[in-house]
Structure formats: structure tokens, C-alpha cells
Design an enzyme around this catalytic site. Structure first.
Site, PDB file in Angstrom:
ATOM      1  N   ASN A   8      36.147  42.089  42.089  1.00 30.66           N
ATOM      2  CA  ASN A   8      35.855  43.512  42.281  1.00 30.66           C
ATOM      3  C   ASN A   8      34.427  43.782  41.811  1.00 30.66           C
ATOM      4  O   ASN A   8      34.186  44.026  40.632  1.00 30.66           O
ATOM      5  CB  ASN A   8      36.864  44.364  41.497  1.00 30.66           C
ATOM      6  N   LYS A  10      32.569  46.242  42.380  1.00 31.17           N
ATOM      7  CA  LYS A  10      32.332  47.674  42.120  1.00 31.17           C
ATOM      8  C   LYS A  10      31.040  48.156  42.806  1.00 31.17           C
ATOM      9  O   LYS A  10      30.687  47.651  43.861  1.00 31.17           O
ATOM     10  CB  LYS A  10      32.341  47.933  40.604  1.00 31.17           C
ATOM     11  N   HIS A  90      42.464  52.377  41.515  1.00 32.52           N
ATOM     12  CA  HIS A  90      41.813  51.768  40.347  1.00 32.52           C
ATOM     13  C   HIS A  90      41.644  52.861  39.279  1.00 32.52           C
ATOM     14  O   HIS A  90      41.392  54.027  39.607  1.00 32.52           O
ATOM     15  CB  HIS A  90      40.444  51.193  40.757  1.00 32.52           C
ATOM     16  N   GLU A  92      39.281  53.599  37.434  1.00 31.59           N
ATOM     17  CA  GLU A  92      37.996  54.317  37.523  1.00 31.59           C
ATOM     18  C   GLU A  92      38.079  55.448  38.549  1.00 31.59           C
ATOM     19  O   GLU A  92      37.484  56.508  38.374  1.00 31.59           O
ATOM     20  CB  GLU A  92      36.861  53.329  37.851  1.00 31.59           C
ATOM     21  N   GLU A 165      46.477  46.535  35.262  1.00 30.41           N
ATOM     22  CA  GLU A 165      45.179  46.599  34.588  1.00 30.41           C
ATOM     23  C   GLU A 165      45.258  47.636  33.466  1.00 30.41           C
ATOM     24  O   GLU A 165      45.020  48.835  33.729  1.00 30.41           O
ATOM     25  CB  GLU A 165      44.095  47.041  35.574  1.00 30.41           C
ATOM     26  N   GLY A 171      36.645  46.241  31.186  1.00 33.94           N
ATOM     27  CA  GLY A 171      35.243  46.288  30.761  1.00 33.94           C
ATOM     28  C   GLY A 171      35.034  46.309  29.248  1.00 33.94           C
ATOM     29  O   GLY A 171      33.930  46.559  28.778  1.00 33.94           O
ATOM     30  N   SER A 208      38.912  42.416  31.729  1.00 32.23           N
ATOM     31  CA  SER A 208      38.141  41.492  30.886  1.00 32.23           C
ATOM     32  C   SER A 208      38.484  40.019  31.097  1.00 32.23           C
ATOM     33  O   SER A 208      38.484  39.225  30.155  1.00 32.23           O
ATOM     34  CB  SER A 208      38.315  41.866  29.407  1.00 32.23           C
TER      35      SER A 208
HETATM   36  P1  PGA Z   1      36.549  43.919  34.110  1.00 31.93           P
HETATM   37  O1  PGA Z   1      37.053  44.909  35.260  1.00 31.93           O
HETATM   38  O2  PGA Z   1      36.920  42.526  34.537  1.00 31.93           O
HETATM   39  O3  PGA Z   1      35.094  44.156  34.016  1.00 31.93           O
HETATM   40  O4  PGA Z   1      37.293  44.313  32.855  1.00 31.93           O
HETATM   41  C1  PGA Z   1      38.280  44.728  35.899  1.00 31.93           C
HETATM   42  C2  PGA Z   1      38.491  45.823  36.894  1.00 31.93           C
HETATM   43  O5  PGA Z   1      37.959  46.922  36.717  1.00 31.93           O
HETATM   44  O6  PGA Z   1      39.181  45.636  37.887  1.00 31.93           O
END
Ligand code: PGA
Length: 249
Positions: A8, A10, A90, A92, A165, A171, A208
Site C-alpha cells: 500500500n 498510499k 482503510h 486513514e 489493521e 505507521g 508496521s
Molecule cells: P504501515 O501501514 O505498514 O506503514 O504501518 C500499513 C497500512 O496503512 O496499511
């Protein structure tokens, strides 16, 4: 089924950088193991140029075809670009763009209608994890999704990926402990097994993931793959992850 890595990326990369990323992957033999999610403006071009790679949208509209919805793009448009996957819900999007459960469900419906595999993100906040109500929360997030899948025509043909998640892990460099992951994935898996569509659902973990933890997490029961954010921005890291996972098979 081979373990799956969903990259992903982003809202990152220029088109040129995304193109170079794909060029690096073309001589590798990871078909059916990697799904890459670049920003949608690049997708039609990349999907046409790199036919051996699988691409994924990061979102679609709640509206499913055409119309006066400035700035939106529909499942129909994504499909017409040769994209067969979309991340849906997601955290976000849920948190920064106020996406409600109803919107998430509508997007899942739009995907299923056009045989786009939705990668549906669920997961609790730190507060919910700490106050111990995460099982109820996951139940509450999952049930309507199961309902939508179960009432889909041709349910024996649907393909869905559920991405657990935990928001506190995205993150942050924090990942759940092995026992937390085993418990949560057993819960998700048992909820799905009670439904009529369980056999078509893959479960992935996201939050992460890096080169140090991917192997251990992939080895756990009920986990079919990972959704990788930050670490996926480096194509060489993704290639190393695919190699590690390959050794594990
Ligand atoms: P990350 O993000 O691996 O940076 O924690 C995962 C995600 O947002 O799907």
C-alpha cells in the site's frame, strides 16, 4: 494458496518513480503473490504497461458508475482500467475522510458487483484495545460485512480479503504480540466460518510490517498475508519480503 503481500504505497511517488518500481519487479516470478497499490491517476497506464503485475485501488466511490460527482472515481472506472482489487475502509479514510460503516459497506457492494476483490480493512483503536472491548468491536465491524457478502448473488464465486489493521499499529512501529495476533485472527476466522462465504476469504495482517517481523507474523495460523505501508515504499524491501515469504512456504 501462496502467502500474499499487498503493497500500500498510499499517496506517494511520481508517475516516473512508480514506473521504475514496476520495472524492478517485472523479471521476478512472484505472480499471484504481490498486489501493488499506487495512486489511482497512475493505474490505467501501469496496468496496461505491466500486465504481469496485479494492481489495486486505494479507494473507490460510494457511487458505482457515472454521474455528477466531482472528484470521485467509481468501481466501474477502476475495473475498466484493468484493476481487480481495491482497498476499502482503510483507517486513514475512516478517520481523515469521515468514512462511515455504511459507506464502507456500499463500497464493498460496488466492488462485488463488478468482481473487484475488496481488501476490507478493520481494526480497533488503542483505546479500545486497552479497555478490553476489542472483541466486541471487531464483531461489530465484521458482522455487516459478512451480511453483505452472504447476500451477494454468486456468493460461491466472490473473492474477498479482510485486512486486520489495528489502528495503533499503523505507521507506529508497534505490532501486536504473537498471542494478541493469534487470538484476534482466531476470532475473525471463527466469525467468518459461521458464514456462507468463509471459503472465499483470505485474512491478512497490516500495521508496521517490516523485514524483521514479516516472517514470524506470516507463520501464524489464520494469516494468509500482509498489507505493508511504509516498508513497501522501497521496492527492494518488497522483493526481499517476497523472497522471505517464499522460503517460508
Ligand atoms: P504501515 O501501514 O505498514 O506503514 O504501518 C500499513 C497500512 O496503512 O496499511
Amino acid at each position: 494458496m501462496k502467502p500474499l503481500i499487498i503493497a500500500n504505497c498510499k499517496m506517494n511517488f511520481s508517475l516516473k518513480e512508480a514506473d521504475e518500481y514496476c520495472i524492478n519487479l517485472t523479471d521476478k516470478k512472484f505472480k499471484n503473490q504481490l498486489i501493488i497499490s499506487f495512486p489511482v491517476p497512475y493505474m490505467a497506464y501501469l496496468a496496461d504497461k505491466f500486465k504481469t503485475l496485479a494492481f489495486c485501488a486505494q479507494n473507490i466511490s460510494i457511487f458505482d458508475s457515472f454521474g455528477a460527482y466531482t472528484g470521485e472515481y467509481s468501481s466501474l472506472m477502476v475495473k475498466s482500467c484493468g484493476i481487480n482489487y481495491s482497498i476499502i475502509g482503510h483507517s486513514e479514510r475512516r478517520n481523515l475522510f469521515d468514512e462511515s460503516e455504511e459507506m464502507v459497506l456500499q463500497k464493498v457492494i460496488n466492488c462485488l458487483k463488478l468482481s473487484i476483490t475488496p481488501i476490507i480493512c478493520i481494526g480497533e483503536s488503542l483505546k479500545i484495545r486497552q479497555n478490553g472491548t476489542y472483541k466486541e468491536f471487531i464483531n461489530k465491524q465484521l458482522y455487516p460485512i459478512i451480511d453483505v457478502m452472504s447476500s451477494t448473488r454468486n456468493k460461491e464465486k466472490i473473492d474477498v480479503i479482510i485486512a486486520y489493521e489495528p489502528i495503533w499499529s499503523i505507521g507506529t512501529g508497534l505490532t501486536p504480540s504473537v498471542s494478541e495476533l493469534v487470538e484476534t485472527f482466531a476470532l475473525i476466522s471463527s466469525l467468518l466460518k459461521q458464514s456462507a462465504v468463509a471459503f472465499n476469504i483470505r485474512l491478512v495482517y497490516g500495521g508496521s510490517i517490516d523485514l524483521d517481523n514479516i516472517k514470524q507474523i506470516m507463520a501464524l495460523e489464520n494469516i494468509d498475508g500482509v498489507l505493508v505501508g511504509k516498508a513497501s515504499l522501497n521496492c527492494d524491501t518488497v522483493i526481499k519480503m517476497l523472497e522471505l515469504v517464499e522460503e517460508h512456504v
